[in-house]
Design an enzyme around this catalytic site. Structure first.
Site, PDB file in Angstrom:
ATOM      1  N   GLU A   1       0.812  -1.233   0.000  1.00 49.91           N
ATOM      2  CA  GLU A   1       0.000   0.000   0.000  1.00 49.91           C
ATOM      3  C   GLU A   1       0.841   1.276   0.000  1.00 49.91           C
ATOM      4  O   GLU A   1       0.637   2.166   0.821  1.00 49.91           O
ATOM      5  CB  GLU A   1      -0.964  -0.006   1.198  1.00 49.91           C
TER       6      GLU A   1
ATOM      7  N   ASN B   1       2.297  -5.275  -3.000  1.00 51.79           N
ATOM      8  CA  ASN B   1       0.898  -5.592  -2.688  1.00 51.79           C
ATOM      9  C   ASN B   1       0.121  -4.285  -2.535  1.00 51.79           C
ATOM     10  O   ASN B   1       0.621  -3.325  -1.951  1.00 51.79           O
ATOM     11  CB  ASN B   1       0.882  -6.374  -1.362  1.00 51.79           C
TER      12      ASN B   1
ATOM     13  N   HIS C   1     -10.351  -6.524  -1.598  1.00 48.84           N
ATOM     14  CA  HIS C   1     -11.382  -6.384  -0.561  1.00 48.84           C
ATOM     15  C   HIS C   1     -12.549  -5.669  -1.238  1.00 48.84           C
ATOM     16  O   HIS C   1     -12.518  -4.462  -1.418  1.00 48.84           O
ATOM     17  CB  HIS C   1     -10.868  -5.545   0.609  1.00 48.84           C
TER      18      HIS C   1
ATOM     19  N   GLU D   1      -5.848 -10.831  -1.114  1.00 49.81           N
ATOM     20  CA  GLU D   1      -6.581 -10.694   0.157  1.00 49.81           C
ATOM     21  C   GLU D   1      -8.089 -10.650  -0.074  1.00 49.81           C
ATOM     22  O   GLU D   1      -8.801  -9.840   0.516  1.00 49.81           O
ATOM     23  CB  GLU D   1      -6.161  -9.401   0.884  1.00 49.81           C
TER      24      GLU D   1
ATOM     25  N   ASP E   1     -11.915 -10.700  -0.054  1.00 49.33           N
ATOM     26  CA  ASP E   1     -13.137 -10.925   0.711  1.00 49.33           C
ATOM     27  C   ASP E   1     -14.224 -10.019   0.153  1.00 49.33           C
ATOM     28  O   ASP E   1     -13.949  -9.069  -0.554  1.00 49.33           O
ATOM     29  CB  ASP E   1     -12.954 -10.778   2.238  1.00 49.33           C
TER      30      ASP E   1
HETATM   31  C1  XIL Z   1      -5.540  -6.539   8.674  1.00 48.91           C
HETATM   32  C2  XIL Z   1      -5.753  -7.742   9.588  1.00 48.91           C
HETATM   33  O1  XIL Z   1      -6.637  -8.614   8.935  1.00 48.91           O
HETATM   34  C3  XIL Z   1      -6.302  -7.286  10.905  1.00 48.91           C
HETATM   35  O2  XIL Z   1      -6.382  -8.383  11.796  1.00 48.91           O
HETATM   36  C4  XIL Z   1      -5.417  -6.201  11.496  1.00 48.91           C
HETATM   37  O3  XIL Z   1      -5.996  -5.699  12.659  1.00 48.91           O
HETATM   38  C5  XIL Z   1      -5.206  -5.071  10.499  1.00 48.91           C
HETATM   39  O4  XIL Z   1      -4.708  -5.592   9.284  1.00 48.91           O
HETATM   40  N1  XIL Z   1      -4.641  -4.801   3.944  1.00 48.91           N
HETATM   41  C6  XIL Z   1      -3.576  -5.582   4.326  1.00 48.91           C
HETATM   42  C7  XIL Z   1      -3.698  -6.463   5.513  1.00 48.91           C
HETATM   43  O5  XIL Z   1      -2.564  -5.616   3.622  1.00 48.91           O
HETATM   44  O6  XIL Z   1      -2.482  -6.607   6.197  1.00 48.91           O
HETATM   45  C8  XIL Z   1      -4.764  -5.995   6.459  1.00 48.91           C
HETATM   46  O7  XIL Z   1      -4.921  -6.974   7.473  1.00 48.91           O
HETATM   47  C9  XIL Z   1      -6.057  -5.744   5.711  1.00 48.91           C
HETATM   48  C10 XIL Z   1      -5.875  -4.689   4.665  1.00 48.91           C
END
Ligand code: XIL
Length: 479
Positions: free
Chosen positions: A134, A177, A213, A243, A245
């Site tokens: 990020e 990422n 996400h 990631e 969801d």
């Molecule tokens: C999130 C975790 O899932 C949580 O448990 C934590 O509190 C915060 O981070 N982008 C990412 C991940 O790259 O590392 C993040 O994970 C979600 C968003």
């Protein structure tokens, strides 16, 4: 303890030649036998959800706590799963000693030593690392995220981190990422340019992760997703979905419609990876709703198993996607959608509408002139009959504006005893005079009895001519 039903995901991923991964929560891994059984049965790739972030690993300078991360890596080894480490440099979950009180050279050596120590500890055990996470933020002037690394070191921290990582373990794959770059657009354009520049300078980057996400109510179309994956792949990068969801609570409506929309979202994200040769895997950000990180933000149900490990429709979506199946599209619900019958069925909320042979395309286009605001455009009303059940739909239109502009499509929704709402279903950006596809998926639901639904395509500044061709709104269904 056995998983609730016969596990099918891992075998389907293997058949597709893709890794199927999940984020792993170490507390759940230690405490919940069903979590462990499901993880081992369904997945062959794991990303520690938090355990390999800088703060958890090196809470005070040079003092490492490997316990949690080691437990995950050991579990993966015991179950023949590959591991992706996540992540060295991110703006969150850093230890408090990594702060702006460090000088530039102190911060550089802290980064270098953290990367070296960690990669050495896991040499041969971790297949790939998210080296930088990020780093892009198109809201800032520079386009880079204002994190502690950027503030102290400028954008060079990115190239340095990848170089140090390659030095530390030449056999590990190194990934960039990013969040919110699934669709072609301003942010993914910036990431694309950044990575092509870094690669041109010889910075050792092997791949890019698209976090994905997303939300049932609006997400990228498969054409958009696939075009975006393909352009990064054309840079020579491996790509992955890192990631995934799918939030379902932003979409109102019946539980069935929301579950179907979620299933279809998973299906098209997964299928996009399976259909892109350079896509090596899909990682979900967890698998049971019991432990989703989104619970911190409300009662979301974004994953593929219920809290008691029953397969959700979303599970079938991943499975269908792994088989390379895109959702099925029903008939176009719009009338006179190619303007063969002139302006019939179409209006404009301001300005004048005309239909003629499209310049630069086959067929007709409808053009709106004399628009008095960005929100003015081409409208088709009376869509309620076709849309009243809600559910997942695919939208696409070809659009062109006289000036480089953002272009949008929205549904205009009126419901009983509610303020009318405008639901944006697709956004894109077009250079002046260029036809582009404006597309997206949406999960449509109603907050109260619907009274009317219309579609509007709009976006450029007042007075700029907007032309539209081949507008499609199709219901999506599954096998
Ligand atoms: C999130 C975790 O899932 C949580 O448990 C934590 O509190 C915060 O981070 N982008 C990412 C991940 O790259 O590392 C993040 O994970 C979600 C968003």
């Amino acid at each position: 303890m056995a998983a609730a039903t016969d596990p099918m995901l891992k075998a389907a991923a293997l058949a597709a030649g893709r890794l199927l991964g999940t984020a792993v929560d170490e507390t759940a891994l230690t405490n919940d036998p069903q979590y462990r059984a499901t993880l081992a049965a369904e997945f062959d790739y794991v990303t520690p959800e938090n355990a390999t972030k800088w703060g958890p690993l090196e809470p005070t300078a040079s003092n490492y706590d490997w316990t949690h991360a080691d437990a995950i890596v050991q579990f993966a080894r015991d179950n023949q799963m590959a591991v992706k480490g996540h992540t060295f440099l991110w703006y969150q979950q850093n230890p408090s000693w990594v702060s702006t009180s460090l000088s530039a050279s102190e911060l550089q050596s802290a980064i270098k030593s953290h990367i070296q120590t960690t990669m050495t500890h896991y040499q041969g055990l971790v297949r790939a690392w998210d080296v930088v996470n990020e780093a892009v933020d198109t809201e800032t002037e520079s386009g880079y995220k204002d994190n502690i690394f950027f503030e102290t070191l400028g954008p060079d921290y990115i190239a340095d981190a990848f170089r140090w990582a390659r030095e530390a373990d030449p056999d590990a794959l190194l990934f960039y990422n990013e969040i919110g770059i699934e669709r072609v657009g301003e942010k993914s354009d910036f990431a694309y340019q950044m990575l092509s520049d870094l690669l041109a300078q010889g910075v050792p980057i092997d791949g890019i992760g698209f976090q994905s996400h997303v939300s049932t109510h609006r997400y990228p179309s498969d054409t958009d997703l696939r075009a975006n994956l393909a352009r990064f792949a054309a840079l020579g990068l491996r790509v992955n979905i890192s990631e995934a969801d799918v939030r379902d609570t932003v979409m109102p409506g019946s539980a069935e419609a929301r579950a179907l929309a979620q299933r279809i979202a998973y299906q098209q994200i997964t299928a996009a990876c399976v259909l892109e040769p350079a896509c090596e895997g899909i990682t979900l950000w967890g698998f049971t709703d019991e432990y989703t990180w989104l619970q911190q933000e409300g009662d979301f149900n974004p994953l593929v198993f219920t809290r008691d490990y029953q397969n959700k429709p979303a599970y079938q979506g991943v499975l269908d996607g792994l088989r390379g199946l895109l959702p099925k599209r029903g008939n176009n619900l719009l009338r006179n959608s190619d303007f063969a019958a002139g302006v019939n069925e179409w209006t404009t909320n301001a300005g004048s509408l005309s239909v003629a042979a499209a310049s630069g395309r086959d067929g007709n286009a409808a053009c709106v002139d004399g628009r008095s605001a960005a929100g003015d455009g081409l409208v088709q009303s009376e869509l309620l009959n076709q849309l009243s059940d809600g559910g997942p739909f695919a939208f696409s239109a070809w659009v062109r504006a006289d000036m480089s502009s953002e272009l949008d499509a929205s549904l205009l929704i009126a419901e009983q005893d509610k303020d009318p709402r405008e639901f944006n279903i697709a956004t894109t950006y077009a250079d002046a005079g260029t036809w582009v596809e404006l597309s997206g998926y949406l999960g449509l639901g109603f907050e109260a009895t619907p009274l009317s639904v219309g579609l509007k395509v709009y976006g450029p500044a007042a007075q700029v001519q907007l032309c539209v061709a081949d507008v499609v709104l199709q219901p999506l269904t599954v096998e």
